[in-house]
Design a protein around this motif. Structure first.
Motif, PDB file in Angstrom:
ATOM      1  N   ILE A   1      94.796  71.282  -4.021  1.00 33.37           N
ATOM      2  CA  ILE A   1      94.940  70.133  -3.117  1.00 33.37           C
ATOM      3  C   ILE A   1      93.645  69.329  -2.979  1.00 33.37           C
ATOM      4  O   ILE A   1      93.579  68.398  -2.174  1.00 33.37           O
ATOM      5  CB  ILE A   1      95.426  70.574  -1.724  1.00 33.37           C
ATOM      6  CG1 ILE A   1      94.392  71.472  -1.039  1.00 33.37           C
ATOM      7  CG2 ILE A   1      96.774  71.276  -1.819  1.00 33.37           C
ATOM      8  CD1 ILE A   1      94.697  71.711   0.435  1.00 33.37           C
ATOM      9  N   ARG A   2      92.647  69.647  -3.796  1.00 27.98           N
ATOM     10  CA  ARG A   2      91.378  68.917  -3.675  1.00 27.98           C
ATOM     11  C   ARG A   2      91.566  67.426  -3.902  1.00 27.98           C
ATOM     12  O   ARG A   2      90.959  66.602  -3.213  1.00 27.98           O
ATOM     13  CB  ARG A   2      90.354  69.493  -4.656  1.00 27.98           C
ATOM     14  CG  ARG A   2      89.849  70.879  -4.274  1.00 27.98           C
ATOM     15  CD  ARG A   2      88.933  71.439  -5.329  1.00 27.98           C
ATOM     16  NE  ARG A   2      89.642  71.656  -6.599  1.00 27.98           N
ATOM     17  CZ  ARG A   2      89.057  72.086  -7.708  1.00 27.98           C
ATOM     18  NH1 ARG A   2      87.752  72.342  -7.712  1.00 27.98           N
ATOM     19  NH2 ARG A   2      89.769  72.289  -8.805  1.00 27.98           N
TER      20      ARG A   2
ATOM     21  N   ASP B   1      91.613  63.419   0.026  1.00 31.37           N
ATOM     22  CA  ASP B   1      90.700  62.336  -0.334  1.00 31.37           C
ATOM     23  C   ASP B   1      91.293  61.050   0.237  1.00 31.37           C
ATOM     24  O   ASP B   1      92.466  60.744  -0.009  1.00 31.37           O
ATOM     25  CB  ASP B   1      90.581  62.245  -1.859  1.00 31.37           C
ATOM     26  CG  ASP B   1      89.593  61.195  -2.318  1.00 31.37           C
ATOM     27  OD1 ASP B   1      89.402  60.183  -1.614  1.00 31.37           O
ATOM     28  OD2 ASP B   1      89.023  61.355  -3.415  1.00 31.37           O
ATOM     29  N   GLU B   2      90.518  60.322   0.974  1.00 28.03           N
ATOM     30  CA  GLU B   2      91.033  59.118   1.625  1.00 28.03           C
ATOM     31  C   GLU B   2      91.562  58.089   0.635  1.00 28.03           C
ATOM     32  O   GLU B   2      92.330  57.199   1.005  1.00 28.03           O
ATOM     33  CB  GLU B   2      89.940  58.497   2.501  1.00 28.03           C
ATOM     34  CG  GLU B   2      89.584  59.349   3.703  1.00 28.03           C
ATOM     35  CD  GLU B   2      88.628  58.648   4.647  1.00 28.03           C
ATOM     36  OE1 GLU B   2      88.552  57.405   4.599  1.00 28.03           O
ATOM     37  OE2 GLU B   2      87.960  59.346   5.416  1.00 28.03           O
ATOM     38  N   LYS B   3      91.169  58.198  -0.621  1.00 34.92           N
ATOM     39  CA  LYS B   3      91.664  57.271  -1.640  1.00 34.92           C
ATOM     40  C   LYS B   3      93.032  57.688  -2.175  1.00 34.92           C
ATOM     41  O   LYS B   3      93.680  56.925  -2.893  1.00 34.92           O
ATOM     42  CB  LYS B   3      90.668  57.196  -2.796  1.00 34.92           C
ATOM     43  CG  LYS B   3      89.295  56.662  -2.404  1.00 34.92           C
ATOM     44  CD  LYS B   3      88.347  56.676  -3.592  1.00 34.92           C
ATOM     45  CE  LYS B   3      86.967  56.169  -3.190  1.00 34.92           C
ATOM     46  NZ  LYS B   3      85.997  56.198  -4.331  1.00 34.92           N
ATOM     47  N   SER B   4      93.454  58.883  -1.836  1.00 40.07           N
ATOM     48  CA  SER B   4      94.723  59.413  -2.351  1.00 40.07           C
ATOM     49  C   SER B   4      95.897  58.935  -1.514  1.00 40.07           C
ATOM     50  O   SER B   4      95.840  58.907  -0.277  1.00 40.07           O
ATOM     51  CB  SER B   4      94.679  60.948  -2.356  1.00 40.07           C
ATOM     52  OG  SER B   4      95.952  61.488  -2.551  1.00 40.07           O
TER      53      SER B   4
ATOM     54  N   ALA C   1      87.214  67.254   3.563  1.00 39.90           N
ATOM     55  CA  ALA C   1      87.418  67.371   2.121  1.00 39.90           C
ATOM     56  C   ALA C   1      86.689  68.568   1.522  1.00 39.90           C
ATOM     57  O   ALA C   1      87.164  69.171   0.551  1.00 39.90           O
ATOM     58  CB  ALA C   1      86.979  66.089   1.422  1.00 39.90           C
ATOM     59  N   ASP C   2      85.546  68.933   2.105  1.00 36.91           N
ATOM     60  CA  ASP C   2      84.801  70.058   1.530  1.00 36.91           C
ATOM     61  C   ASP C   2      85.468  71.401   1.781  1.00 36.91           C
ATOM     62  O   ASP C   2      85.032  72.425   1.246  1.00 36.91           O
ATOM     63  CB  ASP C   2      83.357  70.072   2.035  1.00 36.91           C
ATOM     64  CG  ASP C   2      83.254  70.180   3.552  1.00 36.91           C
ATOM     65  OD1 ASP C   2      84.308  70.139   4.226  1.00 36.91           O
ATOM     66  OD2 ASP C   2      82.121  70.308   4.060  1.00 36.91           O
ATOM     67  N   LEU C   3      86.549  71.412   2.578  1.00 40.16           N
ATOM     68  CA  LEU C   3      87.304  72.651   2.802  1.00 40.16           C
ATOM     69  C   LEU C   3      88.527  72.754   1.894  1.00 40.16           C
ATOM     70  O   LEU C   3      89.192  73.789   1.878  1.00 40.16           O
ATOM     71  CB  LEU C   3      87.777  72.727   4.264  1.00 40.16           C
ATOM     72  CG  LEU C   3      86.699  72.797   5.337  1.00 40.16           C
ATOM     73  CD1 LEU C   3      87.349  72.841   6.716  1.00 40.16           C
ATOM     74  CD2 LEU C   3      85.802  74.013   5.130  1.00 40.16           C
ATOM     75  N   ALA C   4      88.817  71.711   1.141  1.00 41.96           N
ATOM     76  CA  ALA C   4      90.052  71.679   0.353  1.00 41.96           C
ATOM     77  C   ALA C   4      90.131  72.823  -0.651  1.00 41.96           C
ATOM     78  O   ALA C   4      91.209  73.375  -0.912  1.00 41.96           O
ATOM     79  CB  ALA C   4      90.187  70.335  -0.361  1.00 41.96           C
TER      80      ALA C   4
END
Length: 284
Positions: free
Chosen positions: A179-180, A184-187, A200-203
């Protein structure tokens, strides 16, 4: 087309239409409370067959990490193939999106396993014969349990947390395994599914692909080769890792199927799940 796929991803296809198949021989225990959060109860329903075989299967009620309540009698049709083979089924609901994000959702489903293990005798199941099954987001949660379990915390003040959340077998339909790219805000996924809106660094912590080890639970993956929402590459990639780590695993590819199985594809997938759990939960 994207909107239709989005609704499918939310799990609407997991709600069976054959509510008439409820069997009075099955004992249903509704709304068992396995924890609380923010003053709300976390619950599951128990479906007990007439002739239990001692094994239990936890079904993750999750699509898009939304977890909806449905009248238990209307869910039984989905579980009948397992019930007919003697499996006790636990229909588990977690803290739902949009209020709760994936890290919180995962803690809920971990707790459900710990709770059921602690009370296994009460429900007529062996604590070492627990499997987990889900589709889409529910498949993702099933894989999280299969790849990142722990033995519990012996020093916990909450007796439930002293129990392991390990499962003995996993079945997952079209699961996201990494799910990385979604967190992401661009996703587009990030904006479509609020449960993905966390740091995001926890994905990576919640991407089963990154946590495959030789002691993982035997895992069955079932994926359509025309899935546009969760591409089959997600199952292919984790299947490669399972093979590398020598984890018993199988990937069934359903030709021309998209996100969500219907008709014969659905029947084939359900039977494969039953066979998988018979092989890995009933064999000593």
């Amino acid at each position: 087309m994207k909107n239709i796929l989005a609704y499918i991803f939310l799990g609407l296809i997991l709600l069976p239409r054959d509510a008439n198949c409820a069997d009075e021989k099955v004992n249903i225990i509704p709304d068992v409370v396995y924890g609380h959060k923010y003053g709300m109860a976390l619950t599951f329903d128990v479906f007990q067959p007439q002739n239990p075989n001692g094994a239990g299967v936890l079904f993750m009620v999750s699509g898009g990490w939304y977890s909806r309540w449905t009248e238990p009698q209307n869910m039984q049709g989905w579980f009948n193939p397992l019930l007919e083979e003697g499996f006790t089924v636990f229909c588990v609901r977690h803290g739902s999106s949009p209020k709760f994000k994936i890290p919180e959702v995962v803690e809920d489903v971990r707790r459900s396993v710990r709770f059921i293990r602690r009370h296994a005798e009460k429900y007529g199941v062996n604590q070492n014969q627990l499997g987990v099954w889900g589709g889409s987001a529910g498949g993702h949660l099933s894989l999280i349990l299969g790849t990142t379990s722990d033995q519990g915390d012996p020093n916990a003040t909450d007796p439930v947390l002293k129990n392991s959340d390990r499962v003995a077998a996993v079945a997952a339909y079209y699961p996201p395994t990494d799910i990385r790219e979604f967190v992401d805000e661009k996703s587009t996924y990030y904006h479509r599914y609020p449960a993905l809106q966390f740091e995001a660094d926890l994905a990576g912590d919640f991407s089963p692909l990154l946590h495959v080890t030789p002691d993982d639970a035997p895992t069955l993956l079932i994926h359509g080769d025309q899935d546009e929402l969760v591409p089959i590459s997600h199952s292919n990639n984790i299947m490669k890792r399972f093979k590398e780590q020598k984890v018993p695993a199988e990937l069934i590819v359903i030709k021309d199927a998209a996100h969500g199985f219907k008709g014969e594809d659905q029947n084939r997938a359900r039977q494969a799940v039953v066979n998988w759990f018979k092989k890995y939960l009933l064999t000593p």
